[in-house]
Design an enzyme around this catalytic site. Sequence first.
Site, PDB file in Angstrom:
ATOM      1  N   ASP A 152      50.290  34.095  51.388  1.00 25.71           N
ATOM      2  CA  ASP A 152      49.877  33.234  52.284  1.00 25.71           C
ATOM      3  C   ASP A 152      50.053  34.022  53.655  1.00 25.71           C
ATOM      4  O   ASP A 152      50.928  34.032  53.975  1.00 25.71           O
ATOM      5  CB  ASP A 152      50.086  31.821  52.470  1.00 25.71           C
ATOM      6  CG  ASP A 152      49.586  30.842  51.288  1.00 25.71           C
ATOM      7  OD1 ASP A 152      49.668  31.437  50.010  1.00 25.71           O
ATOM      8  OD2 ASP A 152      49.394  29.753  51.321  1.00 25.71           O
ATOM      9  N   LYS A 215      41.963  29.819  54.031  1.00 24.86           N
ATOM     10  CA  LYS A 215      42.968  28.744  54.597  1.00 24.86           C
ATOM     11  C   LYS A 215      42.723  28.228  55.796  1.00 24.86           C
ATOM     12  O   LYS A 215      42.666  29.293  56.676  1.00 24.86           O
ATOM     13  CB  LYS A 215      44.429  29.153  54.062  1.00 24.86           C
ATOM     14  CG  LYS A 215      45.383  28.207  54.261  1.00 24.86           C
ATOM     15  CD  LYS A 215      46.881  28.570  53.852  1.00 24.86           C
ATOM     16  CE  LYS A 215      47.808  27.770  54.322  1.00 24.86           C
ATOM     17  NZ  LYS A 215      49.151  28.045  53.950  1.00 24.86           N
ATOM     18  N   LYS A 251      41.602  26.631  50.884  1.00 24.62           N
ATOM     19  CA  LYS A 251      42.737  25.710  50.869  1.00 24.62           C
ATOM     20  C   LYS A 251      42.960  25.227  52.308  1.00 24.62           C
ATOM     21  O   LYS A 251      43.449  25.951  53.388  1.00 24.62           O
ATOM     22  CB  LYS A 251      43.877  26.639  50.778  1.00 24.62           C
ATOM     23  CG  LYS A 251      45.533  25.869  50.932  1.00 24.62           C
ATOM     24  CD  LYS A 251      46.562  26.838  50.615  1.00 24.62           C
ATOM     25  CE  LYS A 251      47.840  26.057  50.732  1.00 24.62           C
ATOM     26  NZ  LYS A 251      48.899  27.121  50.810  1.00 24.62           N
TER      27      LYS A 251
END
Length: 315
Positions: A152, A215, A251
Amino acid sequence: MPTITSALADVTASDSALRRFLHGLPGVDAVGLEARAASLGTRSIKTTAKAYAIDLAISMIDLTTLEGADTPGKVRALAAKALRPDPTDRTAPATAAVCVYPDMVETAAAALAGSGVKVASVATAFPAGRAALGVKLADTRDAVAAGADEIDMVIDRGAFLSGRYLKVYEEIRAVKEAAGAARLKVIFETGELSTYDNIRRASWLGMLAGADFIKTSTGKVGVNATPANTLLMLQAVRDFRERTGVQVGVKPAGGIRSSKDAVKFLVLVNETVGADWLDSHWFRFGASSLLNDLLMQRQKLSTGRYSGPDYVTVD
């Protein structure tokens, strides 16, 4: 690495070409977007569908601990919870992943070995992203070498907000290469991007650069995932797949704490991009406290009563 069709290959040839493309995207109707998100949030979910949605939400959680006080013991306990969220009920699904800092990846990987639960690691100078590219790449390589299945990364919001889109694009490409076989989630920190137009541009920029997931946020600022910004990102991945044939995950992270909220997000997914994204391979929740509420609601549906305060563990 996902490949972009020739129709879009030219847009990343130069800073000016990339800027023209991103600023040529349709402007976002903020009122319409928020109204659509609010409308979908009022959908009624009946008992059978609700039970399915709760289990699906559990299976989509990246169970997360990102604190300076994290210890190997805490990470092992979190991994155990990811594997068996409800020790009293073996039918409860495992979570999708455990997300930790790079120095905790080896501990998480050992605890989850052979389970199918992924190890995700924030890298690239999380959460601010203020570091030289070499540092970010080393951070990424270290996490992957320690056993991370997913990375991430955070984008350089300063570069993005000042219009240096090609710099952001090239950093994402470089991190994607450093991550190797690990899937890459690109974090925009939507609360710092100020406008929906910027969120749309960031979504396309991340996808053009090869993101496997886009995300919303780090969970470390005041405004994190919202139904509206997540809806906008879902629309972006839908439109991107229509144009390129490449599917990208989404996400939302930060601020999603209740089963009711999680179900609302799943309705957004179903109504915007459809069943193809209703799977942990394509949709995740970045959360730490959400799991406990899902487990308590799950028990309520099963037994007709709420559990006591000691039913779930405190993360």
